[in-house]
Design a protein around this motif. Sequence first.
Motif, PDB file in Angstrom:
ATOM      1  N   VAL A 160     -11.870  21.620  47.115  1.00 57.01           N
ATOM      2  CA  VAL A 160     -11.244  20.384  46.276  1.00 57.01           C
ATOM      3  C   VAL A 160     -10.951  20.865  44.932  1.00 57.01           C
ATOM      4  CG1 VAL A 160     -11.417  17.876  45.708  1.00 57.01           C
ATOM      5  CG2 VAL A 160     -12.351  18.735  48.163  1.00 57.01           C
ATOM      6  N   GLY A 161      -9.788  20.617  44.427  1.00 62.55           N
ATOM      7  CA  GLY A 161      -9.249  21.028  43.246  1.00 62.55           C
ATOM      8  C   GLY A 161      -7.517  21.201  43.168  1.00 62.55           C
ATOM      9  N   ILE A 162      -7.243  21.373  42.157  1.00 62.71           N
ATOM     10  CA  ILE A 162      -5.789  21.808  41.749  1.00 62.71           C
ATOM     11  C   ILE A 162      -5.595  23.142  42.410  1.00 62.71           C
ATOM     12  CG2 ILE A 162      -5.589  20.156  40.024  1.00 62.71           C
ATOM     13  CD1 ILE A 162      -5.704  22.625  38.169  1.00 62.71           C
ATOM     14  N   ASP A 163      -4.096  23.576  42.263  1.00 63.47           N
ATOM     15  CA  ASP A 163      -3.682  25.046  42.526  1.00 63.47           C
ATOM     16  C   ASP A 163      -3.869  25.536  41.413  1.00 63.47           C
ATOM     17  OD1 ASP A 163      -2.312  27.093  42.772  1.00 63.47           O
ATOM     18  OD2 ASP A 163      -0.277  26.302  43.493  1.00 63.47           O
ATOM     19  N   ASN A 164      -4.794  26.420  41.231  1.00 56.24           N
ATOM     20  CA  ASN A 164      -5.193  26.919  39.987  1.00 56.24           C
ATOM     21  C   ASN A 164      -3.932  27.922  39.442  1.00 56.24           C
ATOM     22  OD1 ASN A 164      -7.825  25.679  38.997  1.00 56.24           O
ATOM     23  ND2 ASN A 164      -8.532  26.520  40.773  1.00 56.24           N
ATOM     24  N   HIS A 165      -3.551  28.714  40.198  1.00 57.76           N
ATOM     25  CA  HIS A 165      -2.460  29.677  39.833  1.00 57.76           C
ATOM     26  C   HIS A 165      -1.447  28.654  39.376  1.00 57.76           C
ATOM     27  CE1 HIS A 165       0.690  32.619  40.747  1.00 57.76           C
ATOM     28  NE2 HIS A 165      -0.213  33.501  40.311  1.00 57.76           N
ATOM     29  N   GLY A 166      -1.033  27.708  40.057  1.00 62.29           N
ATOM     30  CA  GLY A 166       0.271  26.865  39.763  1.00 62.29           C
ATOM     31  C   GLY A 166      -0.210  26.360  38.185  1.00 62.29           C
ATOM     32  N   ALA A 167      -1.443  25.896  38.251  1.00 59.65           N
ATOM     33  CA  ALA A 167      -1.633  25.387  37.027  1.00 59.65           C
ATOM     34  C   ALA A 167      -1.318  26.326  35.733  1.00 59.65           C
ATOM     35  CB  ALA A 167      -3.086  25.061  36.797  1.00 59.65           C
ATOM     36  N   GLY A 168      -2.002  27.555  36.045  1.00 61.55           N
ATOM     37  CA  GLY A 168      -1.598  28.723  34.794  1.00 61.55           C
ATOM     38  C   GLY A 168      -0.279  28.770  34.559  1.00 61.55           C
ATOM     39  N   LEU A 169       0.977  28.938  35.485  1.00 60.54           N
ATOM     40  CA  LEU A 169       2.246  29.006  35.571  1.00 60.54           C
ATOM     41  C   LEU A 169       2.804  27.728  34.751  1.00 60.54           C
ATOM     42  CD1 LEU A 169       3.219  29.966  39.281  1.00 60.54           C
ATOM     43  CD2 LEU A 169       3.604  31.514  36.998  1.00 60.54           C
ATOM     44  N   THR A 170       2.285  26.596  35.188  1.00 63.91           N
ATOM     45  CA  THR A 170       2.638  25.302  34.348  1.00 63.91           C
ATOM     46  C   THR A 170       2.395  25.531  32.969  1.00 63.91           C
ATOM     47  OG1 THR A 170       2.209  24.023  36.331  1.00 63.91           O
ATOM     48  CG2 THR A 170       2.431  23.052  34.098  1.00 63.91           C
ATOM     49  N   ALA A 171       1.011  26.037  32.437  1.00 62.04           N
ATOM     50  CA  ALA A 171       0.682  26.201  31.128  1.00 62.04           C
ATOM     51  C   ALA A 171       1.568  27.382  30.482  1.00 62.04           C
ATOM     52  CB  ALA A 171      -0.474  26.677  31.200  1.00 62.04           C
ATOM     53  N   ALA A 172       1.829  28.419  31.054  1.00 57.83           N
ATOM     54  CA  ALA A 172       2.671  29.595  30.474  1.00 57.83           C
ATOM     55  C   ALA A 172       4.131  28.869  30.297  1.00 57.83           C
ATOM     56  CB  ALA A 172       2.958  30.767  31.517  1.00 57.83           C
ATOM     57  N   TYR A 173       4.691  27.928  31.246  1.00 57.60           N
ATOM     58  CA  TYR A 173       6.048  27.406  30.835  1.00 57.60           C
ATOM     59  C   TYR A 173       5.981  26.390  29.645  1.00 57.60           C
ATOM     60  CZ  TYR A 173      10.078  24.165  31.410  1.00 57.60           C
ATOM     61  OH  TYR A 173      11.096  23.520  31.459  1.00 57.60           O
ATOM     62  N   LEU A 174       5.095  25.568  29.491  1.00 53.02           N
ATOM     63  CA  LEU A 174       5.014  24.727  28.579  1.00 53.02           C
ATOM     64  C   LEU A 174       4.715  25.484  27.286  1.00 53.02           C
ATOM     65  CD1 LEU A 174       2.552  22.125  29.940  1.00 53.02           C
ATOM     66  CD2 LEU A 174       4.953  21.832  29.713  1.00 53.02           C
ATOM     67  N   VAL A 175       3.889  26.488  27.075  1.00 55.20           N
ATOM     68  CA  VAL A 175       3.691  27.250  25.855  1.00 55.20           C
ATOM     69  C   VAL A 175       4.961  27.860  25.360  1.00 55.20           C
ATOM     70  CG1 VAL A 175       2.610  29.248  24.928  1.00 55.20           C
ATOM     71  CG2 VAL A 175       1.253  27.692  26.107  1.00 55.20           C
ATOM     72  N   ASP A 176       5.677  28.493  26.386  1.00 55.80           N
ATOM     73  CA  ASP A 176       6.994  29.095  25.917  1.00 55.80           C
ATOM     74  C   ASP A 176       7.992  28.199  25.544  1.00 55.80           C
ATOM     75  OD1 ASP A 176       8.131  31.863  25.535  1.00 55.80           O
ATOM     76  OD2 ASP A 176       9.016  31.502  27.405  1.00 55.80           O
ATOM     77  N   GLN A 177       8.055  27.268  26.190  1.00 55.49           N
ATOM     78  CA  GLN A 177       8.894  26.160  25.835  1.00 55.49           C
ATOM     79  C   GLN A 177       8.931  25.655  24.448  1.00 55.49           C
ATOM     80  OE1 GLN A 177      12.043  24.957  27.689  1.00 55.49           O
ATOM     81  NE2 GLN A 177      11.514  26.936  28.545  1.00 55.49           N
ATOM     82  N   TRP A 178       7.666  25.498  24.212  1.00 55.83           N
ATOM     83  CA  TRP A 178       7.228  24.675  23.008  1.00 55.83           C
ATOM     84  C   TRP A 178       7.329  25.650  21.598  1.00 55.83           C
ATOM     85  CZ3 TRP A 178       3.121  21.343  25.328  1.00 55.83           C
ATOM     86  CH2 TRP A 178       3.766  19.938  25.647  1.00 55.83           C
ATOM     87  N   LEU A 179       6.864  26.923  22.190  1.00 54.18           N
ATOM     88  CA  LEU A 179       7.077  27.864  20.808  1.00 54.18           C
ATOM     89  C   LEU A 179       8.406  28.241  20.606  1.00 54.18           C
ATOM     90  CD1 LEU A 179       4.381  30.423  21.830  1.00 54.18           C
ATOM     91  CD2 LEU A 179       4.258  28.695  19.838  1.00 54.18           C
ATOM     92  N   GLY A 180       9.357  28.275  21.664  1.00 55.48           N
ATOM     93  CA  GLY A 180      10.745  28.415  21.533  1.00 55.48           C
ATOM     94  C   GLY A 180      10.946  29.909  20.913  1.00 55.48           C
ATOM     95  N   ALA A 181      11.727  29.868  19.664  1.00 55.12           N
ATOM     96  CA  ALA A 181      12.054  31.171  18.948  1.00 55.12           C
ATOM     97  C   ALA A 181      10.824  31.738  18.129  1.00 55.12           C
ATOM     98  CB  ALA A 181      13.322  30.962  18.295  1.00 55.12           C
ATOM     99  N   THR A 182       9.634  30.917  18.012  1.00 51.83           N
ATOM    100  CA  THR A 182       8.647  31.012  17.083  1.00 51.83           C
ATOM    101  C   THR A 182       7.941  32.494  17.474  1.00 51.83           C
ATOM    102  OG1 THR A 182       8.203  28.805  16.609  1.00 51.83           O
ATOM    103  CG2 THR A 182       6.457  30.151  15.976  1.00 51.83           C
ATOM    104  N   ALA A 183       7.711  33.257  16.618  1.00 57.09           N
ATOM    105  CA  ALA A 183       7.092  34.813  17.120  1.00 57.09           C
ATOM    106  C   ALA A 183       5.680  34.366  16.971  1.00 57.09           C
ATOM    107  CB  ALA A 183       7.523  35.684  15.874  1.00 57.09           C
ATOM    108  N   SER A 184       5.073  34.392  18.295  1.00 52.97           N
ATOM    109  CA  SER A 184       3.840  34.108  18.466  1.00 52.97           C
ATOM    110  C   SER A 184       2.991  34.708  19.597  1.00 52.97           C
ATOM    111  CB  SER A 184       3.411  32.480  18.429  1.00 52.97           C
ATOM    112  OG  SER A 184       1.980  32.444  18.623  1.00 52.97           O
ATOM    113  N   ASP A 185       1.917  35.199  19.384  1.00 53.88           N
ATOM    114  CA  ASP A 185       1.094  35.821  20.734  1.00 53.88           C
ATOM    115  C   ASP A 185       0.020  34.592  20.952  1.00 53.88           C
ATOM    116  OD1 ASP A 185       2.298  38.410  20.984  1.00 53.88           O
ATOM    117  OD2 ASP A 185       0.801  39.076  19.310  1.00 53.88           O
TER     118      ASP A 185
END
Length: 333
Positions: A160-185
């Motif tokens: 019982v729980g979320i699709d953890n791999h899908g959650a990681g992909l979702t987080a990566a999408y949000l981080v990259d979209q919000w950072l945009g052109a900002t140079a950041s690791d």
Amino acid sequence: MAHRYKVREIAQQCGLSEATVDRVLNDRPGVRENTRAEVQQAIADLDKQRAQLRLNGRRFLIDVIMHTPQRFSDAFRSAVEAELPAFAPALVRARFHLWEAGTTAQMVDELTRIRGTHGVILKAQDEPDVAEAIDRLVSSGVPVVTYATDVPTSMRCGYVGIDNHGAGLTAAYLVDQWLGATASDVLITVSRTVFRGEGEREMGFRSGLRPSGRAVVEVTDSDGIDATTERLVFDALRRHPSVRAVYSPGGGNTATLAAFDRLGRDCSVFIAHDLDADNRRLLRDGRISAVLHNDLRADARTAVRLILQHNGALPAEPAKPTPIQIVTPYNLP
């Protein structure tokens, strides 16, 4: 066609004639779709009533065993306790075995000592010794449901729980979209690598972020405990001045932000998991950007239901992955 209910019983339930019900059950032509729907609903209602009769007067004892930070175990315990009355007329009680830091041997010992239970809800390490302990329980007739992080090589009756791999992909999408052109690791904080769920989140995140070219700096083995997390994150941030974003599948977010504050560094994007008390406060204060959340009460209900199904008290229903909700300060429930 043989059916688990008599035609007369179904006809009484839906208020249609026995001839009409018979045509529906045998898939004969000349029946309107809404009539078919009425018959199917009547059968579903009879299933529920039969389940209620099976539950009447029965007592169940369920054990919840979790190696997890207290902030999460407190939230899940509240969810379980809120859902147990919904299984009336059965009486379902829960025992809780919760700890923040420990070893695989401690988990195996806890599983070995369980007695007099009708089932176990388990958040544990994905280790061979744990899988064997689960198998011994299941072989003795005790169903085990893994929660939030799986032990797939075991004989557990469900996850019982979320699709953890899908959650990681979702987080990566949000981080990259919000950072945009900002140079950041990006910093990723994992409480302990032996938890499969967090490992799957990390793999999904790394996979999703790879096209951006951003480096991922990992902090692990903190058990999600604040003091340990702050120390490890502080050391990592000093070594990697380019980090301006965080993905936290493992918790300890107040401590992570404290490490940024100690260094006078801004965190531009912060994606966390679970709406515990800390994350609610951090969202309201604008310290984290979004929380990937799943309904803990729905999870608790599903886990308990799986155990009752395996005890023959409820009809079988397949468990589906819990949907991921993206919660921001503006849709905080």
